[in-house]
Design an enzyme around this catalytic site. Structure first.
Site: not given
Ligand SMILES: *[C@@H]1O[C@H](CO)[C@@H](O)[C@H](O)[C@H]1NC(C)=O
Ligand SMILES: *[C@@H]1O[C@H](CO)[C@@H](O)[C@H](O)[C@H]1NC(C)=O
Ligand SMILES: *[C@@H]1O[C@H](CO)[C@@H](O)[C@H](O)[C@H]1NC(C)=O
Ligand SMILES: *[C@@H]1O[C@H](CO)[C@@H](O)[C@H](O)[C@H]1NC(C)=O
Length: 282
Positions: A129, A178, A183-185
């Site tokens: 991550r 991340l 960013h990814d959540t």
């Protein structure tokens, strides 16, 4: 016995020299954390971030902007005083002076705390991550090519050992992974990680003693690039302030330069505004 204690005294003197704090005009330590890709309005509506701006000894920097899209040039700007001619999220090495050179010239300690960073001067784009595009230190050629400097980019988990030993560096730059940076959540996910993490450590004087905290984002998701930014800590004067001055990521270097009377980078840091309006050494 006398000999032993004389030895111990010398030994302790050596230790305390090694960890000597260089006092600043406004603060003795600066800790920053950067979250990802969130519009100003959305950040302001988050209950935890909103609560930070109403705390005693806080400054809400309500007119703060990212400098570019996508992510990477924003991170580079925090250390380099320009985008370093980077316009994307690819792997680049940037030559020339950066903030670390200015700090080291004055003997001011620093570390990049990167969640999930594998260590050992890892230069690849990604590991689990962790992503290089959110770690500006490793893109500075005079850091990545210098093992002693590179060793100051660490897995973020090391911060707890540093705090336990009262060894928080004077410039600490924390980048969540991340998931935890949103960013990814989502912002909600990021703040559910951050709130307990931060509140627990704020109880530790080894974290807060003379420390100015900056909580911000890399960029928004619009053309304005208006982002949320908040300062906290004992270097802020009494009260919950709002500062409507226009700031950008270049203001970070400028604030550290003014605080420790550093040289400048000769780039956008020179004419940036420092966010020192409501600061006073405690
Ligand atoms: C603060 O640092 C000192 C070492 O100087 C250590 O003994 C103490 O346990 C630390 N406090 C906390 C709460 O981590
Ligand atoms: C806070 O830090 C200063 C140096 O910056 C030091 O002199 C002082 O003892 C520290 N106080 C605590 C409570 O750790
Ligand atoms: C705010 O912090 C200052 C120290 O900067 C302190 O003197 C004051 O009592 C605090 N105010 C409140 C309402 O807690
Ligand atoms: C800073 O601003 C001054 C006055 O506008 C200008 O002359 C100078 O070139 C600028 N410096 C940098 C490094 O941008």
């Amino acid at each position: 016995m006398a000999k032993l204690s004389a030895f111990a005294t010398v030994f302790l003197a050596i230790i305390s020299t090694a960890t000597a704090i260089v006092p600043g005009t406004f603060f003795d330590r600066f800790f920053m954390i950067i979250f990802e890709n969130t519009n100003f309005d959305a950040a302001q509506q988050n209950a935890y971030l909103k609560s930070l701006t109403s705390r005693n000894n806080s400054v809400f920097l309500s007119h703060y902007s990212g400098i570019a899209h996508p992510s990477q040039p924003n991170y580079i700007a925090t250390l380099y005083g320009s985008n370093g001619d980077i316009f994307d999220d690819g792997v680049h090495d940037v030559n020339g002076n950066n903030l670390v050179d200015l700090l080291e010239a004055k003997g001011i300690s620093w570390k990049g705390y990167m969640q999930d960073y594998p260590g050992n001067c890892f230069t690849d784009a990604k590991s689990g991550r962790y992503v290089r595009k959110h770690n500006p230190f490793i893109s500075m050629a005079d850091i990545s090519s210098n093992p002693a400097r590179c060793a100051k980019i660490v897995n973020a988990d090391e911060i707890d050992a540093d705090l336990a030993a009262d060894g928080l560096p004077q410039f600490s730059y924390y980048v969540p992974n991340l998931d935890n940076d949103g960013h990814d959540t989502s912002l909600d996910f990021a703040m559910k990680w951050f709130q307990p993490w931060f509140e627990e450590r704020l109880k530790n004087p080894n974290f807060t003693n003379g420390t100015l905290f900056l909580i911000t984002f890399d960029e928004d998701e619009t053309v304005t690039n208006h982002i949320f930014a908040s300062l906290l800590g004992s270097p802020v004067t009494s009260g919950a302030h709002e500062d409507t001055t226009s700031y950008s990521h270049y203001s970070i270097s400028k604030t550290l330069i003014d605080n420790w009377k550093l040289d400048n980078l000769g780039r956008n840091d020179v004419n940036a505004t420092a966010f020192t309006q409501f600061l006073q050494h405690s």
